[in-house]
Scaffold this active site. Structure first.
Site, PDB file in Angstrom:
ATOM      1  N   GLU A  44       0.832  -1.203   0.000  1.00  0.00           N
ATOM      2  CA  GLU A  44       0.000   0.000   0.000  1.00  0.00           C
ATOM      3  C   GLU A  44       0.874   1.264   0.000  1.00  0.00           C
ATOM      4  OE1 GLU A  44      -3.603   1.777   2.871  1.00  0.00           O
ATOM      5  OE2 GLU A  44      -2.365   0.094   3.534  1.00  0.00           O
ATOM      6  N   LYS A 127      -9.059   2.902  -2.662  1.00  0.00           N
ATOM      7  CA  LYS A 127      -9.413   2.175  -1.441  1.00  0.00           C
ATOM      8  C   LYS A 127     -10.842   2.521  -1.015  1.00  0.00           C
ATOM      9  CE  LYS A 127      -7.302   1.342   3.147  1.00  0.00           C
ATOM     10  NZ  LYS A 127      -6.146   1.746   3.974  1.00  0.00           N
ATOM     11  N   CYS A 163      -5.656  -3.030   1.767  1.00  0.00           N
ATOM     12  CA  CYS A 163      -5.595  -3.123   3.226  1.00  0.00           C
ATOM     13  C   CYS A 163      -6.956  -3.231   3.933  1.00  0.00           C
ATOM     14  CB  CYS A 163      -4.788  -1.965   3.784  1.00  0.00           C
ATOM     15  SG  CYS A 163      -4.125  -2.304   5.450  1.00  0.00           S
ATOM     16  N   LYS A 196      -0.643  -9.961  16.197  1.00  0.00           N
ATOM     17  CA  LYS A 196      -1.451  -9.592  15.037  1.00  0.00           C
ATOM     18  C   LYS A 196      -1.344 -10.648  13.948  1.00  0.00           C
ATOM     19  CE  LYS A 196      -2.738  -5.490  12.376  1.00  0.00           C
ATOM     20  NZ  LYS A 196      -2.380  -4.067  12.063  1.00  0.00           N
TER      21      LYS A 196
END
Length: 586
Positions: A44, A127, A163, A196
């Site tokens: 990104e 996005k 994302c 994560k």
């Protein structure tokens, strides 16, 4: 069924370095092409770095990003890479910034992706889901896209996403199913926090099921101010099978052959509304031929232990902060305690011992073991070790001023800060401060004293985790047949600031085994007093701790940046007013 050789380019861009980031794309596209890739994808906002923050509002920067994209497309063709489709993130705009007086509804800056082929742009995607929580402020900067771009590549319909589109149900992935795609590309700037990586795989599997398609997820790697990106790129099939997964915290080319369903004619025409989004279709006219030889298998890297993961994050975050800001070296005070020892070991791992200066700054209250522990750490790590006693300077202050009690303790810390900053000015080092998250939470530090510095590698590390990291790092060294960097006595002795005779942290603070769970609940979990007590904590201790946390906000606002490794770091994540009379009452 068609097979595509995918190249997920997990690389480390730098914010604002358009030319350097474009060179990264060219170099890694060459690596991908040489390995027989038929489609390459980059993270990104690859061209600008991520996050660009208020650079978005500079029209000159947006224009430079758009120009860099066009130049990159042409350069790839000149490099002989024009046949390789390359997906790259960049900053675009189709209208004035939203903060300007001439802003237009539905138009503005865009977090964008472009598919480059044969010297031009085949498709652009904006996005759709814009995160606005934690460290993200994308509603402040960007306008969401309303079109899913589907590109036919090598006989496969491929959807482009960015994302946060992956983190929200519905939206682009639901539309991808309606559009009948076989592959969804998802380019990311997903910052690291502990565990994560355990969340990502189930998440990608859910979106693969939602889209009914294979997902190629590429994430950037590297440090950007407080944030650090861990990579962890992966490919997951429509049925949830993990096909390939990249390592964390290193640049990596994840190359894998993926069998995909052949494209079919869409039920509706281009521009058909689906799930609130339009579908726009394009086609790449020719890709590199199918590679000869055996199939490419990217492999699956297994996750590492929590302590190893955090250590790698702290090392990479510090290394990139120092190198990207072009500091030649770092300097820190070595007290012989655990925090400075862990910070020094991180710095040596990040930069090498020749770029780390450790200074012992003893006063009349410094114990002999503290001095010897600092010297021992220096010998173990090989850093540049110096000794600068502070007592004569402290005495000079006391001879001219009538000071006592805590004021004298703070004076010692501030004299140390002055010395470290003087070395920084004289020799060009970046000063590292070494206060842990527990100390920052309760204000257990001296402004312009031990808090002085340009970066804090352990700012987001609770004290109890500091000890775990020290033990892990020593054990890891022993497993590899190396000298453990941290003296055992630094790990085992009771923590103390050593600013007065016999002083211990426990004189002022609850034991860290008691303190940290309260702080984690209050700071990371946003629990109030009642919630903390219901969790089993002593009401009197809770009241005492919350008072310390609430009254120390002015100190935290002045603290140095440091690598984020938790779900809620001080600074970007946790934003509270300094002037604030709200208290969790008992």
């Amino acid at each position: 069924m068609p097979t595509l050789r995918l190249a997920l380019c997990q690389v480390d861009p730098t914010v604002g370095d358009l030319a350097g980031n474009a060179e990264l794309v060219r170099a890694w596209s060459r690596k991908a092409a040489d390995a027989g890739a038929q489609l390459a994808l980059f993270p990104e906002l690859m061209l600008t770095g991520y996050p660009v923050e208020d650079l978005v509002f500079r029209r000159s920067f947006v224009a430079a990003s758009k120009a860099a994209l066009e130049r990159l497309a042409a350069d790839l063709a000149t490099d002989g890479l024009g046949e390789l489709p390359v997906l790259v993130g960049y900053l675009d705009a189709d209208g004035p910034p939203q903060v300007s007086s001439d802003a237009e509804p539905g138009r503005g800056a865009r977090n964008a992706a472009a598919l480059l082929h044969r010297g031009g742009v085949v498709a652009r995607y904006f996005k759709h889901h814009l995160p606005n929580y934690g460290v993200f402020d994308e509603d402040r900067y960007f306008v969401p896209g309303d079109t899913l771009n589907v590109v036919r590549i090598g006989g496969v319909d491929v959807a482009l996403t960015i994302c946060e589109d992956l983190w929200q149900a519905g939206g682009p992935f639901a539309v991808a199913r309606q559009a009948g795609v076989g592959l969804v590309l998802n380019i990311n700037g997903s910052p690291y926090e502990l565990n994560k990586d355990d969340v990502r795989l189930p998440l990608v599997r859910r979106r693969a099921a939602e889209a009914g398609a294979t997902i190629a997820y590429v994430n950037m790697v590297g440090g950007q101010d407080e944030l650090v990106y861990d990579g962890d790129s992966m490919i997951v099939s429509a049925d949830g099978t993990l096909l390939a997964r990249a390592p964390q915290f290193v640049e990596h080319l994840l190359l894998h052959d993926v069998e995909l369903p052949a494209a079919r004619e869409p039920a509706g025409g281009d521009g058909e509304l689906a799930g609130g989004m339009r579908v726009a279709r394009a086609e790449v006219d020719g890709i590199p031929p199918a590679p000869t030889g055996g199939p490419a298998a990217g492999g699956v890297i297994e996750p590492v232990a929590d302590e190893a993961e955090v250590w790698q994050a702290l090392v990479l975050g510090l290394r990139d902060y120092v190198n990207k800001n072009r500091f030649p070296s770092v300097v820190l005070g070595l007290s012989g305690g655990i925090d400075s020892a862990v910070s020094a070991a991180i710095a040596v791992d990040a930069l090498g011992p020749d770029r780390v200066v450790g200074v012992s700054l003893p006063s009349q209250h410094s114990s002999e073991h503290s001095r010897s522990d600092a010297e021992d750490l220096a010998k173990r790590t090989g850093l540049d070790y110096r000794i600068q006693p502070i007592q004569p300077m402290v005495d000079a202050f006391l001879a001219g001023m009538s000071l006592s009690g805590v004021t004298v303790e703070n004076l010692q810390a501030r004299v140390r800060g002055v010395i470290l900053m003087a070395l920084s000015n004289q020799e060009g080092h970046l000063v590292l401060t070494t206060g842990n998250k527990s100390e920052l939470a309760v204000g257990y530090s001296t402004l312009y004293g031990d808090s002085v510095g340009g970066y804090n590698p352990v700012k987001d590390v609770w004290k109890t985790l500091i000890w775990r990291l020290a033990k892990w790092r020593n054990a890891d060294a022993e497993r590899r047949g190396e000298t453990p960097p941290i003296p055992e006595s630094s790990i085992g002795k009771p923590p103390s600031a050593e600013l007065s005779p016999g002083q211990l942290d426990s004189d002022t603070l609850p034991d860290y085994d008691v303190l940290d769970p309260i702080l984690i609940g209050y700071v990371d979990g946003d629990l109030g007093r009642d919630g903390l007590i219901e969790s089993g904590h002593d009401p009197a201790i809770v009241d005492r701790v919350l008072r310390m946390v609430d009254t120390a906000e002015y100190k935290r606002r002045q603290s140095a940046p440091g690598t984020k490794i938790s779900m809620k770091a001080f600074g970007r994540d946790r934003r509270l007013p300094i002037t604030n009379r709200w208290r969790e009452h008992g």
